[in-house]
Design an enzyme around this catalytic site. Structure first.
Site, PDB file in Angstrom:
ATOM      1  N   GLU A 174      50.441  77.957  38.954  1.00 39.56           N
ATOM      2  CA  GLU A 174      49.463  78.624  39.796  1.00 39.56           C
ATOM      3  C   GLU A 174      49.182  80.030  39.257  1.00 39.56           C
ATOM      4  OE1 GLU A 174      48.070  76.584  41.648  1.00 39.56           O
ATOM      5  OE2 GLU A 174      49.207  75.939  43.390  1.00 39.56           O
ATOM      6  N   ASP A 193      54.092  67.152  35.943  1.00 39.31           N
ATOM      7  CA  ASP A 193      54.674  67.754  37.143  1.00 39.31           C
ATOM      8  C   ASP A 193      55.047  66.685  38.159  1.00 39.31           C
ATOM      9  OD1 ASP A 193      51.974  67.148  37.553  1.00 39.31           O
ATOM     10  OD2 ASP A 193      51.363  69.227  37.701  1.00 39.31           O
ATOM     11  N   ASN A 231      41.619  76.680  41.119  1.00 41.52           N
ATOM     12  CA  ASN A 231      42.090  78.067  40.976  1.00 41.52           C
ATOM     13  C   ASN A 231      42.535  78.386  39.546  1.00 41.52           C
ATOM     14  OD1 ASN A 231      44.480  76.691  40.760  1.00 41.52           O
ATOM     15  ND2 ASN A 231      45.505  77.706  42.470  1.00 41.52           N
ATOM     16  N   HIS A 250      44.608  76.540  37.682  1.00 41.76           N
ATOM     17  CA  HIS A 250      45.949  76.094  37.271  1.00 41.76           C
ATOM     18  C   HIS A 250      45.867  74.935  36.278  1.00 41.76           C
ATOM     19  CE1 HIS A 250      46.390  73.042  40.892  1.00 41.76           C
ATOM     20  NE2 HIS A 250      45.999  72.379  39.808  1.00 41.76           N
TER      21      HIS A 250
HETATM   22  C1  F6R Z   1      48.336  66.923  37.915  1.00 40.59           C
HETATM   23  C2  F6R Z   1      48.232  68.352  37.604  1.00 40.59           C
HETATM   24  C3  F6R Z   1      47.141  69.185  38.157  1.00 40.59           C
HETATM   25  C4  F6R Z   1      45.781  68.490  38.181  1.00 40.59           C
HETATM   26  C5  F6R Z   1      44.710  69.413  38.764  1.00 40.59           C
HETATM   27  C6  F6R Z   1      43.367  68.726  38.885  1.00 40.59           C
HETATM   28  O1  F6R Z   1      49.437  66.333  37.239  1.00 40.59           O
HETATM   29  O2  F6R Z   1      49.063  68.849  36.907  1.00 40.59           O
HETATM   30  O3  F6R Z   1      47.034  70.370  37.391  1.00 40.59           O
HETATM   31  O4  F6R Z   1      45.429  68.100  36.890  1.00 40.59           O
HETATM   32  O5  F6R Z   1      45.122  69.854  40.018  1.00 40.59           O
HETATM   33  O6  F6R Z   1      43.487  67.640  39.774  1.00 40.59           O
HETATM   34  P1  F6R Z   1      42.286  66.615  39.997  1.00 40.59           P
HETATM   35  O7  F6R Z   1      42.055  65.947  38.698  1.00 40.59           O
HETATM   36  O8  F6R Z   1      42.803  65.654  41.039  1.00 40.59           O
HETATM   37  O9  F6R Z   1      41.122  67.420  40.452  1.00 40.59           O
END
Ligand code: F6R
Length: 254
Positions: free
Chosen positions: A147, A71, A140, A142
């Site tokens: 989301e 992303d 959450n 995702h």
């Molecule tokens: C990042 C992404 C997100 C993260 C998730 C966890 O490219 O796609 O889904 O993997 O938000 O983030 P951290 O590891 O920072 O807790």
């Protein structure tokens, strides 16, 4: 009807997450020209550092890899240090000696983000898809920036970030919520599901409920990561805190 999920679950000490994840990723990669999907964020950092160490020591060679981001924030480009393009370049591509031309990231600065998302989806198809997708988990539920409410078969697209995700990620923006972009381009849940194998890394107590719901709850858009239960080759590597809400019968301690 209930189908038994095939998710392989490895619960390890926090300090082991990077090395165990590196072993799992490398064992799932084809020997030639692997295509690796890469999450950004805090959780997979030790995994990328471990891969970098192995490259530096000459134990592995990943130069022929193609790296595909999960992303990117809408509005951030590669010269913004908070962009995922900068993360993929500095934290992953450079230490792994992967050339710029082998890195795919959605164009966060595109004047038409929807078209950029379509182009990203097409680019993934053009390289023949992703061999191993590395993913992290949002509090959450995702994965990528899919989301809650995301269609389980969604393609890459522009999405609105939830308040919770923006708050969770404010730590990367000097704790200024107003600086966190409100939109992103993300691989869809369908896109992620087409990867041949998926490695989900999860750390910390804040992820425990989301992980339990993703692994053992119903497969539902309310918990986007629950789509992983339908995939035949998913490994979850969780530290003990993140695994704290999981039902013990499913655990495989290593
Ligand atoms: C990042 C992404 C997100 C993260 C998730 C966890 O490219 O796609 O889904 O993997 O938000 O983030 P951290 O590891 O920072 O807790």
């Amino acid at each position: 009807m209930t189908t038994k999920s095939a998710i392989r679950l490895l619960v390890v000490e926090e300090e082991q997450v990077g090395t165990v994840a590196a072993d799992v990723v490398l064992s799932a990669l084809p020997s030639r020209q692997p295509r690796i999907g890469v999450a950004t964020g805090a959780t997979p950092l030790t995994l990328y550092w471990e891969l970098g160490r192995r490259v530096a020591s000459g134990a592995i060679d990943l130069r022929e890899s193609t790296l595909v981001a999960l992303d990117e924030y809408v509005g951030l480009g590669q010269w913004n240090p908070r962009s995922f393009a900068a993360y993929v370049r500095d934290v992953i591509a450079e230490p792994l000696h992967v050339a710029k031309g082998r890195v795919l990231v959605p164009d966060g600065l595109a004047s038409d983000p929807d078209r950029a998302a379509d182009a990203f989806e097409e680019a993934i198809a053009t390289i023949g898809g992703i061999d191993v997708q590395i993913a992290g988990l949002g509090t959450n539920g995702h994965i990528g920036f899919n989301e809650p409410g995301s269609a389980l078969d969604s393609s890459s697209r522009t999405v609105e970030l939830t308040e919770q995700t923006r708050r969770d990620n404010a730590r990367f923006f000097g704790d200024r919520l107003s600086d966190v972009p409100t939109q992103a381009i993300t691989q869809g849940l369908g896109t992620i599901s087409r990867a041949r194998s998926i490695v989900l890394v999860v750390k910390g107590v804040a992820k425990a409920r989301a992980l339990q719901a993703a692994v053992h709850g119903p497969v539902t858009p309310d918990v986007p990561a629950s789509v992983l239960q339908r995939h035949p080759a998913v490994t979850v590597i969780a530290d003990r805190e993140a695994a704290g809400e999981l039902r013990p019968r499913e655990e495989h301690h290593e």
